[in-house]
Design a protein around this motif. Sequence first.
Motif, PDB file in Angstrom:
ATOM      1  N   TYR A 199      -7.593 -15.217  -3.569  1.00  0.00           N
ATOM      2  CA  TYR A 199      -6.540 -14.282  -3.152  1.00  0.00           C
ATOM      3  C   TYR A 199      -5.984 -13.498  -4.329  1.00  0.00           C
ATOM      4  CZ  TYR A 199      -6.753 -15.854   1.632  1.00  0.00           C
ATOM      5  OH  TYR A 199      -7.188 -16.102   2.903  1.00  0.00           O
ATOM      6  N   GLU A 202      -8.327 -10.740  -4.224  1.00  0.00           N
ATOM      7  CA  GLU A 202      -8.070  -9.920  -3.040  1.00  0.00           C
ATOM      8  C   GLU A 202      -6.891  -8.986  -3.254  1.00  0.00           C
ATOM      9  OE1 GLU A 202      -8.464  -8.471   0.923  1.00  0.00           O
ATOM     10  OE2 GLU A 202      -9.822  -9.533  -0.435  1.00  0.00           O
ATOM     11  N   SER A 205      -8.024  -6.119  -5.363  1.00  0.00           N
ATOM     12  CA  SER A 205      -8.855  -5.181  -4.602  1.00  0.00           C
ATOM     13  C   SER A 205      -7.994  -4.315  -3.691  1.00  0.00           C
ATOM     14  CB  SER A 205      -9.890  -5.950  -3.776  1.00  0.00           C
ATOM     15  OG  SER A 205     -10.815  -6.605  -4.606  1.00  0.00           O
ATOM     16  N   ARG A 206      -7.045  -4.928  -2.997  1.00  0.00           N
ATOM     17  CA  ARG A 206      -6.190  -4.164  -2.092  1.00  0.00           C
ATOM     18  C   ARG A 206      -5.293  -3.192  -2.846  1.00  0.00           C
ATOM     19  NH1 ARG A 206      -4.111  -8.080   2.850  1.00  0.00           N
ATOM     20  NH2 ARG A 206      -6.154  -8.915   3.466  1.00  0.00           N
ATOM     21  N   ALA A 229       0.776  -4.748  -2.487  1.00  0.00           N
ATOM     22  CA  ALA A 229      -0.331  -5.458  -1.834  1.00  0.00           C
ATOM     23  C   ALA A 229       0.082  -6.882  -1.471  1.00  0.00           C
ATOM     24  CB  ALA A 229      -1.554  -5.476  -2.741  1.00  0.00           C
ATOM     25  N   ARG A 232       2.363  -6.735   1.614  1.00  0.00           N
ATOM     26  CA  ARG A 232       1.607  -6.494   2.861  1.00  0.00           C
ATOM     27  C   ARG A 232       0.944  -7.783   3.331  1.00  0.00           C
ATOM     28  NH1 ARG A 232       0.029  -1.789   0.064  1.00  0.00           N
ATOM     29  NH2 ARG A 232      -2.046  -2.658  -0.322  1.00  0.00           N
ATOM     30  N   LEU A 233       0.394  -8.545   2.393  1.00  0.00           N
ATOM     31  CA  LEU A 233      -0.230  -9.810   2.750  1.00  0.00           C
ATOM     32  C   LEU A 233       0.820 -10.773   3.298  1.00  0.00           C
ATOM     33  CD1 LEU A 233      -2.958 -11.611   0.693  1.00  0.00           C
ATOM     34  CD2 LEU A 233      -1.091 -12.922   1.666  1.00  0.00           C
ATOM     35  N   LEU A 283     -11.058 -10.047   4.499  1.00  0.00           N
ATOM     36  CA  LEU A 283     -10.829  -9.860   3.073  1.00  0.00           C
ATOM     37  C   LEU A 283     -11.760  -8.792   2.522  1.00  0.00           C
ATOM     38  CD1 LEU A 283     -10.461 -13.535   1.732  1.00  0.00           C
ATOM     39  CD2 LEU A 283      -8.709 -12.026   2.680  1.00  0.00           C
ATOM     40  N   GLU A 284     -11.208  -7.922   1.690  1.00  0.00           N
ATOM     41  CA  GLU A 284     -12.046  -6.935   1.017  1.00  0.00           C
ATOM     42  C   GLU A 284     -13.034  -7.613   0.084  1.00  0.00           C
ATOM     43  OE1 GLU A 284      -9.895  -3.774  -0.829  1.00  0.00           O
ATOM     44  OE2 GLU A 284      -8.581  -3.444   0.896  1.00  0.00           O
TER      45      GLU A 284
END
Length: 723
Positions: A199, A202, A205-206, A229, A232-233, A283-284
């Motif tokens: 994460y 992640e 990336s986001r 990011a 948002r998660l 997940l991206e």
Amino acid sequence: MDPKRELTSVDLAALVGELDTYEGAKVDKAYLYGDDLVRLKMRDFDRGRVELLLEVGETKRAHTVAPERVPDAPGRPPQFAMMLRNRLSGADFVDVEQYEFDRILEFVFEREDGVTRIIVELFGQGNVAVTNGEYEVIDSLETVRLKSRTVVPGSRYEFPETRTNPLTVSREAFGREMEESDTDVVRTLATQLNFGGLYGEEVCSRAGVEKAMDIADADEAVYDRLYEATERLALDVRNRNFEPRLYLEDDAGDGNDGEAGDGGEGNDDSSSGRVVDVTPFPLEEHAELAADPYDSFLSALDDYFYRLELAEEEEPDPTDQRPDFEEEIAKYERIIEQQEGAIEGFELEAEAMREQAELLYAEYGLVDDILTTVQEARAQDRPWEEIEERFEAGKERGIEAAEAVVDVDGSEGIVTVDLDGDRIDLVAHDGLEQNADRLYTEAKRIAEKKEGALAAIEDTREDLEDAKRRRDQWEADDGDENEEEADAEAEDTDWLSLASVPIRENEPWYDRFRWFHTSDDYLVIGGRNADQNEELVKKYLEPGDKVLHTQAHGGPVTVLKATDPSEASSSDIELPETSIEEAAQFAVSYASVWKDGRYAGDVYAVDSDQVTKTPESGEYLEKGGFAIRGDRTYYDDTPVGVAVGIQCEPYTRVIGGPPSAVEGEAATTIELEPGRYAQADAAKRLYREFRERFADESFVRKIASPDRIQHFMPPGGSRIAEQ
């Protein structure tokens, strides 16, 4: 990628949101399988039978399972299972919570005669503790006695020390955690913010942030993107905006683009491939993997672990089939091609940055006019729109400086100029020299990335050659090895007398350092030079580790690892005293003490959090140096001692370190002491001795060259110790 075997903190945060829908269910019975799997059989008045599994062994999980998938009840229930039945039979399931952002779940059950709490620790060694309503421990699968906490029957249950919760952290606290780090962005998110590796990647990336960016290069704008990011998660978790995914790799280890099919509830045959992960939302980081969508995270978890168990049961014996050497070789060749392209790109990018910096100086007067114009206007509080209009008006009048300006970005404070066809971004509030220096610094950073890529490509070429060698060896043997010999236990095999010793090579990540495994199987690593000492402290020192160093100047930084870097670090692990003493002997043996011909020296040990790269005011730290805060534990007159051995199981390689640690892991060893023979000469003596000991002399020649033996020898003179 290796399949996931432990639920993450994010998984648990999502899991709690679905488990609490079963509140009100009544417990029928409790079971214990082995020493790490608890099963609670419950009845929900709306949905019928509910089976809850809590596993805390090598696999760490907590989720409901389809009734047809529960294992058969074991025989006579052990005492722990009987205790659970006595306390939970007929009790109502009333609550489940995650403790802070840790990998701990607390299940609460109520009955007329009282409250029972089951606390499931899904980290470290794993544990299930049963307490009453006041957190007094009734019993636990594991007894915990650490410096930081205790979990024993009769005592009050102690939770681990609270860590930062990234799902509730404020922007200010987020910034402080990032600022206090001395590593890259993704490691900071993984450790300081407690996201864990996946994460942490992640969030990067986001946010569109380079994972390997050094924290020193991250500014407030980067922090803002990362925090957004993270928010948002967190919002998805709080609002239960779940779109669970079960991720798969095909047999070749590569994923497929897009969704693989409909998962749904309890779907056993949704798509082919090897399950590798399960997450509460897409997940991206897994965009290249095939993915099955599910209606609920609980059903996705049920399918994932069920299919993981099936895959392990059906996995063929790798000794029965020829490895796909061609695919492995092709993979390494593709990687080399990509790395070569990246190196060329780094070279071009660095050169372009340097040329831009030189252009600024070549057009010094022009650039200085532009920057001065902007800075004077901003000093008079002129808006950016007006500044842009002034440049546009200047272009119409043929002013050279204005004609060079192609864009003004007030939101970022950037002015873009065109110099000889090159577009260069200038930070408006900086002078020309600062802008040029920024470009030179960026060129240097890119050049350093090229050096890293060159090192990586050498590693890949070695992997390629290794794959080719293994292919040639397989074909030469025609797959006709003696299976009983290959599978024999090390203690049952007389390796020295074998006519042909099978080679099983392995190059661990720590092989470039000095290293050994203690008698208790903890890894110890030490630096070979100042650069490696620096790297150990900055990159590999984790909570729970011990750092040892000699009192005498000129010793390696020695780190006794509590966990592997791929594992979640923990300050709760109590390292055995035998391991610390062996690490102390390692520290003194590879220091100047040995080189000076002495047979003992003083060593001190400190916890990882006592080590810092920040010197006291007015002091200076050399490369590889560090400062210690707090008390030290001293190991006075620690004797030197090094043995070099050849290991045959599970890998064939040279190993070295304290005799007490090495002798139990090697087929044969030679103990050393300070002496008059130079390191290279002593290594040749050991090589000849090992060749005489093994019937298979070619085996020694392949894996234990004098250079490789020298890799594990102390600096300075040595001789073979008298036995």
